[in-house]
Design a protein around this motif. Sequence first.
Motif, PDB file in Angstrom:
ATOM      1  N   GLY A 267       0.796  -1.223   0.000  1.00  0.00           N
ATOM      2  CA  GLY A 267       0.000   0.000   0.000  1.00  0.00           C
ATOM      3  C   GLY A 267       0.827   1.270   0.000  1.00  0.00           C
ATOM      4  O   GLY A 267       0.287   2.365  -0.161  1.00  0.00           O
ATOM      5  N   ARG A 268       2.143   1.123   0.187  1.00  0.00           N
ATOM      6  CA  ARG A 268       2.999   2.302   0.162  1.00  0.00           C
ATOM      7  C   ARG A 268       3.426   2.629  -1.271  1.00  0.00           C
ATOM      8  O   ARG A 268       3.350   1.789  -2.156  1.00  0.00           O
ATOM      9  CB  ARG A 268       4.226   2.089   1.061  1.00  0.00           C
ATOM     10  CG  ARG A 268       3.839   2.202   2.536  1.00  0.00           C
ATOM     11  CD  ARG A 268       4.919   1.709   3.467  1.00  0.00           C
ATOM     12  NE  ARG A 268       6.179   2.429   3.402  1.00  0.00           N
ATOM     13  CZ  ARG A 268       6.431   3.624   3.947  1.00  0.00           C
ATOM     14  NH1 ARG A 268       5.451   4.267   4.576  1.00  0.00           N
ATOM     15  NH2 ARG A 268       7.621   4.170   3.876  1.00  0.00           N
ATOM     16  N   LYS A 269       3.855   3.850  -1.467  1.00  0.00           N
ATOM     17  CA  LYS A 269       4.288   4.312  -2.776  1.00  0.00           C
ATOM     18  C   LYS A 269       5.803   4.432  -2.796  1.00  0.00           C
ATOM     19  O   LYS A 269       6.463   4.514  -1.755  1.00  0.00           O
ATOM     20  CB  LYS A 269       3.669   5.678  -3.102  1.00  0.00           C
ATOM     21  CG  LYS A 269       2.164   5.763  -2.933  1.00  0.00           C
ATOM     22  CD  LYS A 269       1.435   4.911  -3.938  1.00  0.00           C
ATOM     23  CE  LYS A 269      -0.076   5.106  -3.809  1.00  0.00           C
ATOM     24  NZ  LYS A 269      -0.823   4.205  -4.714  1.00  0.00           N
TER      25      LYS A 269
ATOM     26  N   SER B 259       9.895  12.436   7.757  1.00  0.00           N
ATOM     27  CA  SER B 259      10.816  11.441   7.224  1.00  0.00           C
ATOM     28  C   SER B 259      11.665  10.835   8.328  1.00  0.00           C
ATOM     29  O   SER B 259      11.955  11.473   9.347  1.00  0.00           O
ATOM     30  CB  SER B 259      11.721  12.092   6.164  1.00  0.00           C
ATOM     31  OG  SER B 259      12.834  11.287   5.887  1.00  0.00           O
ATOM     32  N   THR B 260      12.080   9.574   8.114  1.00  0.00           N
ATOM     33  CA  THR B 260      13.024   8.916   9.013  1.00  0.00           C
ATOM     34  C   THR B 260      14.454   9.046   8.505  1.00  0.00           C
ATOM     35  O   THR B 260      15.378   8.486   9.090  1.00  0.00           O
ATOM     36  CB  THR B 260      12.683   7.423   9.156  1.00  0.00           C
ATOM     37  OG1 THR B 260      12.757   6.799   7.857  1.00  0.00           O
ATOM     38  CG2 THR B 260      11.290   7.220   9.722  1.00  0.00           C
TER      39      THR B 260
ATOM     40  N   ASN C 258      17.708   9.315  -5.630  1.00  0.00           N
ATOM     41  CA  ASN C 258      17.285   8.571  -4.442  1.00  0.00           C
ATOM     42  C   ASN C 258      15.806   8.224  -4.532  1.00  0.00           C
ATOM     43  O   ASN C 258      14.981   9.049  -4.941  1.00  0.00           O
ATOM     44  CB  ASN C 258      17.541   9.379  -3.174  1.00  0.00           C
ATOM     45  CG  ASN C 258      18.999   9.370  -2.757  1.00  0.00           C
ATOM     46  OD1 ASN C 258      19.746   8.440  -3.094  1.00  0.00           O
ATOM     47  ND2 ASN C 258      19.425  10.390  -2.035  1.00  0.00           N
ATOM     48  N   ILE C 259      15.471   7.016  -4.134  1.00  0.00           N
ATOM     49  CA  ILE C 259      14.085   6.555  -4.175  1.00  0.00           C
ATOM     50  C   ILE C 259      13.574   6.399  -2.749  1.00  0.00           C
ATOM     51  O   ILE C 259      14.251   5.813  -1.898  1.00  0.00           O
ATOM     52  CB  ILE C 259      13.966   5.230  -4.950  1.00  0.00           C
ATOM     53  CG1 ILE C 259      14.384   5.455  -6.415  1.00  0.00           C
ATOM     54  CG2 ILE C 259      12.544   4.682  -4.888  1.00  0.00           C
ATOM     55  CD1 ILE C 259      14.434   4.202  -7.245  1.00  0.00           C
ATOM     56  N   PHE C 260      12.383   6.923  -2.510  1.00  0.00           N
ATOM     57  CA  PHE C 260      11.803   6.912  -1.172  1.00  0.00           C
ATOM     58  C   PHE C 260      10.495   6.115  -1.166  1.00  0.00           C
ATOM     59  O   PHE C 260       9.763   6.112  -2.153  1.00  0.00           O
ATOM     60  CB  PHE C 260      11.526   8.342  -0.698  1.00  0.00           C
ATOM     61  CG  PHE C 260      12.770   9.174  -0.519  1.00  0.00           C
ATOM     62  CD1 PHE C 260      13.395   9.268   0.712  1.00  0.00           C
ATOM     63  CD2 PHE C 260      13.332   9.848  -1.596  1.00  0.00           C
ATOM     64  CE1 PHE C 260      14.552  10.019   0.873  1.00  0.00           C
ATOM     65  CE2 PHE C 260      14.488  10.601  -1.447  1.00  0.00           C
ATOM     66  CZ  PHE C 260      15.098  10.686  -0.206  1.00  0.00           C
TER      67      PHE C 260
ATOM     68  N   SER D  31      10.682   7.027   4.073  1.00  0.00           N
ATOM     69  CA  SER D  31      11.949   6.341   4.330  1.00  0.00           C
ATOM     70  C   SER D  31      12.699   6.153   3.016  1.00  0.00           C
ATOM     71  O   SER D  31      12.100   6.069   1.940  1.00  0.00           O
ATOM     72  CB  SER D  31      11.721   4.984   5.003  1.00  0.00           C
ATOM     73  OG  SER D  31      10.935   4.145   4.178  1.00  0.00           O
ATOM     74  N   LEU D  32      14.020   6.091   3.118  1.00  0.00           N
ATOM     75  CA  LEU D  32      14.859   5.889   1.940  1.00  0.00           C
ATOM     76  C   LEU D  32      14.867   4.408   1.583  1.00  0.00           C
ATOM     77  O   LEU D  32      15.071   3.546   2.451  1.00  0.00           O
ATOM     78  CB  LEU D  32      16.277   6.377   2.224  1.00  0.00           C
ATOM     79  CG  LEU D  32      17.268   6.449   1.070  1.00  0.00           C
ATOM     80  CD1 LEU D  32      16.768   7.411  -0.001  1.00  0.00           C
ATOM     81  CD2 LEU D  32      18.647   6.874   1.571  1.00  0.00           C
ATOM     82  N   LEU D  33      14.606   4.105   0.325  1.00  0.00           N
ATOM     83  CA  LEU D  33      14.576   2.712  -0.118  1.00  0.00           C
ATOM     84  C   LEU D  33      15.981   2.133  -0.057  1.00  0.00           C
ATOM     85  O   LEU D  33      16.924   2.689  -0.596  1.00  0.00           O
ATOM     86  CB  LEU D  33      14.049   2.608  -1.554  1.00  0.00           C
ATOM     87  CG  LEU D  33      13.963   1.208  -2.143  1.00  0.00           C
ATOM     88  CD1 LEU D  33      12.932   0.370  -1.416  1.00  0.00           C
ATOM     89  CD2 LEU D  33      13.646   1.278  -3.630  1.00  0.00           C
ATOM     90  N   GLU D  34      16.111   0.998   0.633  1.00  0.00           N
ATOM     91  CA  GLU D  34      17.406   0.319   0.723  1.00  0.00           C
ATOM     92  C   GLU D  34      17.702  -0.343  -0.606  1.00  0.00           C
ATOM     93  O   GLU D  34      16.881  -1.063  -1.160  1.00  0.00           O
ATOM     94  CB  GLU D  34      17.361  -0.737   1.829  1.00  0.00           C
ATOM     95  CG  GLU D  34      17.102  -0.168   3.223  1.00  0.00           C
ATOM     96  CD  GLU D  34      18.303   0.543   3.800  1.00  0.00           C
ATOM     97  OE1 GLU D  34      19.419   0.266   3.342  1.00  0.00           O
ATOM     98  OE2 GLU D  34      18.114   1.390   4.710  1.00  0.00           O
TER      99      GLU D  34
END
Length: 253
Positions: free
Chosen positions: A174-176, A214-215, A227-229, A249-252
């Motif tokens: 459900g997150r983008k 944001s974290t 960067n992808i969040f 959050s920043l995508l790992e």
Amino acid sequence: MLKTGIYVDAENIRLSGGYGMRYDVLAELGNSGNSVLLRANSYLAEDRTRTKEDDEYRQKLYRYHNIIRQCGFKVIKKFVKHFVDDEGILTTKANADMDLAIDALLQARNLDRIILLTGDGDFIRLVLALQNMGCRVEVIGFNNVSSELREVADNYLSGFLIPGLLPMSSEAAGRKRGIPVNYNPDRGFGFLRYYKLTSSGLRAETVFFHCSKSTVPHDSAFLDATNIFEFSIIQNPENNNRTEAADISLLES
């Protein structure tokens, strides 16, 4: 109608963050909007020695190949070769680059648009050749994508941003996923661009965000548009129920 071909450098994608990629979503992308998917090829490696000796490996691999075929893709196998180098070290090799390039060049005569899934800079010359034949070439990659390949493509898009292309954990459901645009570091806000896959094709949407939601430890991360969040979209009751991004959050990688 744009006659579209999709060519997947499957081993490169698998090793560069695209493990588990859903071919049905890829086919949906090729058939969306004013496009019709005419050719769809996936180039995969197979260790014939192992398929003969390991029943579990063979069944798992062939089941995966059948799933890809059911999504409308032709599976082109490149068999792994084993050889001992000059230092006596056993090395394996299964490079399908040449097969992909020749097929794409031959089939491009009947295509208007080619979607190439790879991050390998060795395909730069192929992209240029296809463009010179009149094809629009779009590249989709995940991690470790050649910067030169991104630049020569008519369009580059991270596979992480295509909804449903990669499986997501239950926590992330459900997150983008999006990239920052128009970030103002002095005021700590900007917009996140994300995509929706519709029958009309990929549609870009933007949503307001503030770095306080944001974290991410350093807001300078929002200045890097690569960067992808991951984030959720909420109605903020503290701001007249304005739609905005939260829990960013920043995508790992």
